[in-house]
Design an enzyme around this catalytic site. Structure first.
Site, short mmCIF file in Angstrom:
data_model
loop_
_atom_site.label_atom_id
_atom_site.label_comp_id
_atom_site.label_asym_id
_atom_site.label_seq_id
_atom_site.Cartn_x
_atom_site.Cartn_y
_atom_site.Cartn_z
N GLY A 73 0.72 -1.19 0.06
CA GLY A 73 0.10 -0.10 0.01
C GLY A 73 0.72 1.24 -0.11
CD GLN A 79 3.97 5.77 2.35
OE1 GLN A 79 3.14 5.12 2.08
NE2 GLN A 79 5.22 5.01 2.71
CB CYS A 125 6.71 1.61 6.42
SG CYS A 125 6.28 3.30 5.41
CG LEU A 126 6.84 1.10 0.18
CD1 LEU A 126 5.97 1.63 -1.07
CD2 LEU A 126 7.84 0.21 -0.38
CG HIS A 133 1.22 0.42 7.42
ND1 HIS A 133 2.38 0.03 8.16
CD2 HIS A 133 1.85 1.17 6.35
CE1 HIS A 133 3.51 0.70 7.39
NE2 HIS A 133 3.10 1.43 6.37
CD GLU A 134 -0.34 2.01 3.33
OE1 GLU A 134 -0.01 3.20 2.85
OE2 GLU A 134 0.34 0.94 3.28
CG HIS A 169 1.63 5.88 5.79
ND1 HIS A 169 2.88 6.69 6.26
CD2 HIS A 169 1.95 4.67 5.24
CE1 HIS A 169 3.85 5.75 5.90
NE2 HIS A 169 3.27 4.48 5.72
NI NI Z 1 4.15 2.69 5.20
#
Ligand code: NI
Length: 190
Positions: free
Chosen positions: A49, A54, A102-103, A143-144, A147
């Site tokens: 995701g 981000q 996480c990215l 998680h998303e 963010h």
């Molecule tokens: Ni993340």
């Protein structure tokens, strides 16, 4: 459509609560293009995701998709989902342990997520969606949405000794975690 640069931890935009998107704005070309870019960027990075924050856009939009994910092969599939102005309601107090990455963060760590949730949001065409999600998939949604509230998974890590780079996680923790989480996914079904 374009793959955008993924902002890394330390950049203030990741800590900025994203603003609500107005329905008229959602229909606009720039907003639809942002959604396409999020999908491309998520897929290009092998993420499960990604949130608009981000890529430096503090608006309440995130995308989710799990399909034989290379970063998280144990995650059950989730069809491509675009969430605009998502809200999460916890269905009960049950939580479960998992290890997240996480990215935007070059680490993984152990956290807990709520087991069952209800997500309400708009899809990219502005239609209201209501969805109940459980297990690992529920973790991905949480998680998303975190963010979009300026929260990173590391904020939820209770024991900082569980933090590991990806190579060290692979070396020392992956085998045990994947065995446990695979059993969990079988039991919960998602
Ligand atoms: Ni993340």
């Amino acid at each position: 459509m374009a793959v955008r640069e993924i902002i890394q931890i330390g950049h203030p935009v990741l800590r900025t609560p994203a603003r609500t998107v107005k329905p008229t704005e959602l229909a606009s070309f720039p907003m639809q293009q942002l959604i396409d870019d999020l999908i491309d960027t998520m897929r290009n990075a092998g993420g499960a995701g990604i949130a608009a924050t981000q890529v430096g856009e503090p608006v309440r939009i995130c995308t989710i998709e799990v399909d034989n994910n290379v970063r998280y092969p144990y995650k059950p599939p989730i069809a491509l989902t675009v969430l605009v102005n998502p809200e999460i309601e916890y269905l009960g107090d049950d939580t479960f342990p998992l290890n997240e990455g996480c990215l935007s963060v070059p680490l993984r760590g152990d956290i807990r997520r709520h087991l069952r949730i209800r997500v309400s949001a708009l899809d990219r065409s502005g239609t209201e969606v209501l969805r109940e999600v459980a297990g690992l998939s529920a973790g991905t949604f949480q998680h998303e949405v975190d963010h979009l509230n300026g929260v990173l998974f590391i904020d939820r890590v209770e024991d900082s000794r569980t933090l590991a780079t990806w190579p060290e996680f692979e070396r020392h923790a992956r085998e045990v975690f994947v065995a446990e989480i695979t059993e969990f996914v079988k039991r919960i079904g998602s």
